[in-house]
Enzyme design. Sequence first.
Site, PDB file in Angstrom:
ATOM      1  CE  LYS A   1      -2.611   0.627   3.620  1.00  0.00           C
ATOM      2  NZ  LYS A   1      -2.174   1.927   4.223  1.00  0.00           N
TER       3      LYS A   1
ATOM      4  NE  ARG B   1      -7.266   3.906  14.064  1.00  0.00           N
ATOM      5  CZ  ARG B   1      -6.719   4.971  14.618  1.00  0.00           C
ATOM      6  NH1 ARG B   1      -5.795   5.637  13.955  1.00  0.00           N
ATOM      7  NH2 ARG B   1      -7.062   5.373  15.824  1.00  0.00           N
TER       8      ARG B   1
ATOM      9  NE  ARG C   1       9.222  -5.455   6.008  1.00  0.00           N
ATOM     10  CZ  ARG C   1       8.058  -4.793   6.014  1.00  0.00           C
ATOM     11  NH1 ARG C   1       7.576  -4.297   4.889  1.00  0.00           N
ATOM     12  NH2 ARG C   1       7.387  -4.630   7.124  1.00  0.00           N
TER      13      ARG C   1
ATOM     14  NE  ARG D   1      10.908  -3.159  10.582  1.00  0.00           N
ATOM     15  CZ  ARG D   1      10.231  -2.270   9.862  1.00  0.00           C
ATOM     16  NH1 ARG D   1      10.685  -1.037   9.772  1.00  0.00           N
ATOM     17  NH2 ARG D   1       9.138  -2.606   9.222  1.00  0.00           N
TER      18      ARG D   1
ATOM     19  NE  ARG E   1       1.918  -4.715  11.167  1.00  0.00           N
ATOM     20  CZ  ARG E   1       2.895  -4.540  10.282  1.00  0.00           C
ATOM     21  NH1 ARG E   1       3.998  -5.266  10.346  1.00  0.00           N
ATOM     22  NH2 ARG E   1       2.765  -3.648   9.327  1.00  0.00           N
TER      23      ARG E   1
END
Length: 221
Positions: A13, A88, A127, A161, A172
């Site tokens: 996004k 949101r 990642r 992370r 999430r």
Amino acid sequence: MRIVLVGPPGAGKGTQAIRLAGKLSVPHISTGDLFRANISRRTELGKLAKVCMDAGTLVPDELTIAMAKDRMRQPDAENGFLLDGFPRNVSQAEALDELLRAEAIKLDAVLGLEAPEGEVIKRIAGRRVCRSRSAHVFHVAYRPPKKQGVCDVCGGELYQRDDDSEETVRKRLAVYHTQTEPIIEYYKARGLAVTISSLGPVDEVTRRALEALKRREGDGR
């Protein structure tokens, strides 16, 4: 055009928001950027938001809405904008409707990016970020470093992370499905929402998005 961009974490996004805003010549309005800008300028809204963020709590809807309202009134947003991260949830979507009605502004489209949950988890959990100040980003599958755990650019240590762990990503996604995804149905009921797949090369997704927005603009007329 006045657009809302919606999508789960890992759907690309942020990348598409910047690209689409550039293609459409409208400002990219991100809630994260709004928070940082207001905090940096030490506005009253920024001070209130910082208190929430320092406490680890969500910034209340009324603060987010007030910041978005202020930003949408800036001269560069007079002929359009792309909202990223706002609304949101459905409550914020309803508040946005009221805000736009008060300003005699019409929303043109809500673009939803879709991606399979497994792909989203793979994208984020894979990642690896360099611990150096430059924070170069690699991916174990899509952009692996030449030497495992070592940055190709500066030789710094690569790490995952905490918010990129699979457990955190699943949490999430659960929040997204519960709070944010319902706004797509909210806008579909009003004939404003279009959805596209975010799979494939970045340029292809951008092309797909522009075509969907063009069709929506034609339908809106």
